[in-house]
Design an enzyme around this catalytic site. Structure first.
Site, mmCIF file in Angstrom:
data_model
loop_
_atom_site.group_PDB
_atom_site.id
_atom_site.type_symbol
_atom_site.label_atom_id
_atom_site.label_comp_id
_atom_site.label_asym_id
_atom_site.label_seq_id
_atom_site.Cartn_x
_atom_site.Cartn_y
_atom_site.Cartn_z
ATOM 1 N N ARG A 1 34.413 2.819 21.496
ATOM 2 C CA ARG A 1 33.899 4.162 21.812
ATOM 3 C C ARG A 1 35.046 5.163 21.969
ATOM 4 O O ARG A 1 34.884 6.352 21.659
ATOM 5 C CB ARG A 1 33.015 4.081 23.064
ATOM 6 C CG ARG A 1 31.701 3.386 22.734
ATOM 7 C CD ARG A 1 30.879 2.955 23.916
ATOM 8 N NE ARG A 1 29.685 2.242 23.418
ATOM 9 C CZ ARG A 1 28.896 1.470 24.158
ATOM 10 N NH1 ARG A 1 29.150 1.304 25.447
ATOM 11 N NH2 ARG A 1 27.865 0.864 23.623
ATOM 12 N N TRP B 1 23.860 -2.337 9.324
ATOM 13 C CA TRP B 1 24.707 -1.171 9.656
ATOM 14 C C TRP B 1 26.145 -1.590 9.934
ATOM 15 O O TRP B 1 26.777 -1.065 10.855
ATOM 16 C CB TRP B 1 24.185 -0.421 10.898
ATOM 17 C CG TRP B 1 22.778 0.065 10.826
ATOM 18 C CD1 TRP B 1 21.769 -0.234 11.691
ATOM 19 C CD2 TRP B 1 22.206 0.954 9.860
ATOM 20 N NE1 TRP B 1 20.619 0.399 11.309
ATOM 21 C CE2 TRP B 1 20.857 1.134 10.190
ATOM 22 C CE3 TRP B 1 22.725 1.600 8.733
ATOM 23 C CZ2 TRP B 1 20.005 1.939 9.448
ATOM 24 C CZ3 TRP B 1 21.874 2.404 7.998
ATOM 25 C CH2 TRP B 1 20.538 2.569 8.364
ATOM 26 N N GLU C 1 21.509 -5.794 14.632
ATOM 27 C CA GLU C 1 20.510 -6.473 13.802
ATOM 28 C C GLU C 1 19.313 -5.540 13.653
ATOM 29 O O GLU C 1 19.180 -4.572 14.426
ATOM 30 C CB GLU C 1 20.056 -7.765 14.487
ATOM 31 C CG GLU C 1 21.186 -8.759 14.666
ATOM 32 C CD GLU C 1 20.741 -10.051 15.356
ATOM 33 O OE1 GLU C 1 19.532 -10.170 15.679
ATOM 34 O OE2 GLU C 1 21.599 -10.920 15.551
ATOM 35 N N THR D 1 29.794 -1.442 9.477
ATOM 36 C CA THR D 1 30.884 -0.650 8.900
ATOM 37 C C THR D 1 31.982 -1.604 8.418
ATOM 38 O O THR D 1 32.319 -2.559 9.127
ATOM 39 C CB THR D 1 31.471 0.298 9.968
ATOM 40 O OG1 THR D 1 30.414 1.083 10.490
ATOM 41 C CG2 THR D 1 32.550 1.200 9.393
ATOM 42 N N GLY E 1 19.527 -3.057 18.127
ATOM 43 C CA GLY E 1 20.420 -1.909 17.965
ATOM 44 C C GLY E 1 20.917 -1.502 19.337
ATOM 45 O O GLY E 1 21.868 -2.100 19.869
ATOM 46 N N GLU F 1 28.161 2.909 17.532
ATOM 47 C CA GLU F 1 28.890 2.408 18.716
ATOM 48 C C GLU F 1 28.221 2.904 20.015
ATOM 49 O O GLU F 1 28.892 3.206 21.003
ATOM 50 C CB GLU F 1 30.375 2.723 18.631
ATOM 51 C CG GLU F 1 30.945 2.133 17.338
ATOM 52 C CD GLU F 1 32.395 1.783 17.364
ATOM 53 O OE1 GLU F 1 32.925 1.520 18.456
ATOM 54 O OE2 GLU F 1 33.009 1.755 16.284
ATOM 55 N N THR G 1 24.409 5.124 20.953
ATOM 56 C CA THR G 1 23.907 6.502 20.847
ATOM 57 C C THR G 1 24.321 7.294 22.098
ATOM 58 O O THR G 1 24.722 6.708 23.116
ATOM 59 C CB THR G 1 22.362 6.487 20.784
ATOM 60 O OG1 THR G 1 21.888 5.850 21.984
ATOM 61 C CG2 THR G 1 21.849 5.725 19.575
ATOM 62 N N SER G 2 24.134 8.601 22.030
ATOM 63 C CA SER G 2 24.421 9.427 23.219
ATOM 64 C C SER G 2 23.544 8.987 24.389
ATOM 65 O O SER G 2 23.968 9.046 25.554
ATOM 66 C CB SER G 2 24.189 10.905 22.912
ATOM 67 O OG SER G 2 25.210 11.386 22.066
ATOM 68 N N GLY H 1 28.448 31.033 7.253
ATOM 69 C CA GLY H 1 27.218 31.578 6.668
ATOM 70 C C GLY H 1 26.776 30.740 5.472
ATOM 71 O O GLY H 1 27.008 29.528 5.430
HETATM 72 N N1 CAA Z 1 32.439 -5.128 29.655
HETATM 73 C C1 CAA Z 1 32.263 -6.417 30.033
HETATM 74 N N2 CAA Z 1 31.048 -6.932 30.357
HETATM 75 C C2 CAA Z 1 29.989 -6.113 30.288
HETATM 76 C C3 CAA Z 1 30.095 -4.774 29.877
HETATM 77 C C4 CAA Z 1 31.388 -4.279 29.563
HETATM 78 N N3 CAA Z 1 31.557 -3.025 29.176
HETATM 79 N N4 CAA Z 1 28.879 -4.206 29.890
HETATM 80 C C5 CAA Z 1 28.017 -5.155 30.292
HETATM 81 N N5 CAA Z 1 28.699 -6.309 30.533
HETATM 82 C C6 CAA Z 1 28.136 -7.561 31.031
HETATM 83 C C7 CAA Z 1 27.430 -7.344 32.360
HETATM 84 O O1 CAA Z 1 28.332 -7.462 33.445
HETATM 85 C C8 CAA Z 1 26.384 -8.448 32.364
HETATM 86 O O2 CAA Z 1 27.016 -9.658 32.715
HETATM 87 P P1 CAA Z 1 26.208 -10.827 33.537
HETATM 88 O O3 CAA Z 1 25.185 -11.399 32.613
HETATM 89 O O4 CAA Z 1 27.282 -11.803 33.880
HETATM 90 O O5 CAA Z 1 25.591 -10.144 34.730
HETATM 91 C C9 CAA Z 1 26.009 -8.561 30.897
HETATM 92 O O6 CAA Z 1 27.113 -7.999 30.135
HETATM 93 C C10 CAA Z 1 24.734 -7.826 30.553
HETATM 94 O O7 CAA Z 1 24.906 -6.469 30.920
HETATM 95 P P2 CAA Z 1 23.664 -5.483 31.125
HETATM 96 O O8 CAA Z 1 22.703 -6.101 32.098
HETATM 97 O O9 CAA Z 1 24.217 -4.144 31.448
HETATM 98 O O10 CAA Z 1 22.994 -5.532 29.672
HETATM 99 P P3 CAA Z 1 21.820 -4.700 29.035
HETATM 100 O O11 CAA Z 1 20.978 -5.607 28.236
HETATM 101 O O12 CAA Z 1 21.150 -3.825 30.075
HETATM 102 O O13 CAA Z 1 22.598 -3.785 27.945
HETATM 103 C C11 CAA Z 1 23.745 -1.834 27.169
HETATM 104 C C12 CAA Z 1 23.562 -2.892 28.268
HETATM 105 C C13 CAA Z 1 24.814 -0.904 27.717
HETATM 106 C C14 CAA Z 1 22.476 -1.064 26.894
HETATM 107 C C15 CAA Z 1 24.220 -2.535 25.872
HETATM 108 O O14 CAA Z 1 23.189 -3.317 25.303
HETATM 109 C C16 CAA Z 1 24.743 -1.550 24.849
HETATM 110 O O15 CAA Z 1 25.887 -1.126 24.919
HETATM 111 N N6 CAA Z 1 23.907 -1.195 23.852
HETATM 112 C C17 CAA Z 1 24.377 -0.389 22.731
HETATM 113 C C18 CAA Z 1 24.914 -1.256 21.643
HETATM 114 C C19 CAA Z 1 25.855 -0.517 20.729
HETATM 115 O O16 CAA Z 1 26.645 0.299 21.158
HETATM 116 N N7 CAA Z 1 25.776 -0.869 19.471
HETATM 117 C C20 CAA Z 1 26.676 -0.316 18.507
HETATM 118 C C21 CAA Z 1 26.868 -1.321 17.426
HETATM 119 S S1 CAA Z 1 28.463 -1.474 16.833
HETATM 120 C C22 CAA Z 1 28.715 -0.272 15.721
HETATM 121 O O17 CAA Z 1 28.084 0.725 15.653
HETATM 122 C C23 CAA Z 1 29.906 -0.593 14.952
HETATM 123 C C24 CAA Z 1 30.137 0.030 13.675
HETATM 124 O O18 CAA Z 1 29.829 -0.548 12.652
HETATM 125 C C25 CAA Z 1 30.923 1.279 13.641
#
Ligand code: CAA
Length: 378
Positions: A242, A155, A126, A157, A130, A362, A364-365, A338
């Protein structure tokens, strides 16, 4: 795992032959026109490449994650725009329904995705959610028989073409990720509309847009998994997504290396082919090393995800290494070409632009590093 099985090799060969014969020839024209490759997508569906994990009795290919990675790298070697359409269809739209759906949901929604009759998308991002995906503002309000959705995604896809959209919405914005639910949305439902279509640096043949939900009714049968479990669905799905972007990055990187080698053998400077100059040889060596390292990480992540284990750190390592490698290889290939590499007449110009998104979408780095660091430090 150091060698592919005979079955995996056959899938790789099939994908390579198809991609070089049917996908590569139109790539430059599609990059220019931005036209959605409907004919190629239809052929991918006929080959089973749009439902690679979907069981055969539901119209899919019933293959494993490594098969998907091998096929996707080949398609992206030919055209990364076509590749991301295939990646989103398999990883982000089909997979969560397969992993979390009821038997009724699988029977209803997976076949049209697997055959390509309907395009799938994944609506998480949204304007203000992000990297911080838990900050979902799109509202899900419980009503008789289901939910009403209100909000906007961006964004997305495959959004402009999508018939089926896995959508995330929040029952309670204040509780952040703990209120998120996942829904299977039929985009012909009143209240759904495609908003602004993005004009992008690269991946011109893949559609990216805003999606708007206005008082859209979703029956309770289309809630995926359970109420308030949507964030887990989103994150588990992104782990697999990913791996798909890692495979896409490998395709771009390998194409850069192959083009750079061919050009370096042909182009002469200071009385010999530039491939004989050490400055160029070192670039080629670095490109190859990084590609092979990223490929091994990607294959391992695919294997682990296929075992059903949570492999978040391994998926993030694969995506981080492969996407940074795609950008490195695109940069070095252009450098080897070049001034010619800067011209639209040469494919490396498109590869350079297409590579750029791989370290952004999906996750960022920086987000991949966060996932890896959390898993390492605890
Ligand atoms: N599998 C299952 N559960 C997971 C998980 C996973 N990989 N990662 C986290 N969880 C669960 C956790 O266990 C936790 O559960 P509880 O509430 O029960 O404890 C819950 O999810 C929250 O986890 P975090 O505390 O780790 O959450 P956070 O707010 O700190 O966020 C983050 C973690 C890794 C930063 C996440 O927000 C993230 O991945 N952000 C990036 C988003 C992204 O990649 N967006 C891309 C959009 S899609 C796109 O680009 C598609 C396209 O069109 C091509």
């Amino acid at each position: 795992m150091f060698a592919l099985s005979e079955e995996h090799r056959q899938i790789q060969d099939l994908a390579r032959e198809f991609a070089r014969e049917h996908v590569a020839p139109g790539a430059a024209a599609r990059d220019k026109s931005g036209a959605f490759p409907a004919d190629v997508v239809q052929q991918l569906g006929e080959l089973g490449f749009l439902g690679m994990f979907v069981p055969q009795d539901l119209g899919g290919a019933g293959l494993d994650v490594l098969s998907y990675v091998l096929a996707l790298e080949e398609v992206c070697y030919a055209d990364a725009s076509v590749g991301v359409i295939m990646s989103v269809q398999n990883s982000l739209a089909g997979w969560p329904i397969l992993a979390f759906g009821t038997d009724e949901q699988k029977a209803k929604w997976l076949t049209p995705l697997a055959t390509g009759e309907r395009i799938g998308c994944y609506a998480l991002t949204e304007p203000m959610a992000g990297s911080d995906a838990g900050a979902q503002q799109t509202r899900a309000t419980p009503v008789d028989g289901g939910y009403r959705l209100d909000g906007a995604k961006m964004w997305i896809t495959n959004g402009p073409q999508a018939g089926i959209c896995v959508t995330y919405a929040n029952l309670d914005v204040a509780s952040r990720h703990k209120g998120v639910c996942a829904f299977i949305v039929d985009t012909t439902t009143p209240g759904f509309r495609v908003g602004k279509i993005e004009e992008k640096l690269g991946l011109h043949a893949s559609g990216t847009c805003e999606l708007v939900y206005e008082n859209l009714f979703v029956p309770k049968e289309q809630l995926l998994h359970a109420e308030r479990q949507g964030f887990q669905v989103a994150m588990a799905t992104l782990d697999g997504g990913r791996i798909g972007i890692a495979a896409q990055s490998l395709g771009i990187a390998q194409r850069c290396l192959d083009l750079a080698v061919a050009y370096a053998k042909e182009r002469k400077a200071f009385g010999k082919a530039i491939a004989e100059q050490q400055a160029i040889q070192w670039k080629i060596a670095d490109m190859r090393c990084r590609i092979e390292a990223a490929r091994l990480l990607t294959w391992r992540a695919a294997w682990l995800k296929g075992q059903g284990d949570r492999a978040s750190a391994e998926c993030s390592m694969a995506k981080l290494m492969a996407s940074e490698t795609a950008n490195f290889c695109a940069y070095e290939a252009l450098q080897i070409f070049g001034g010619y590499g800067f011209s639209k007449e040469y494919e490396v110009e498109r590869l350079y632009r297409d590579a750029r998104i791989t370290t952004l979408y999906e996750g960022t780095s920086e987000i991949q590093r966060l996932v890896i660091a959390r898993s390492t430090i605890g």
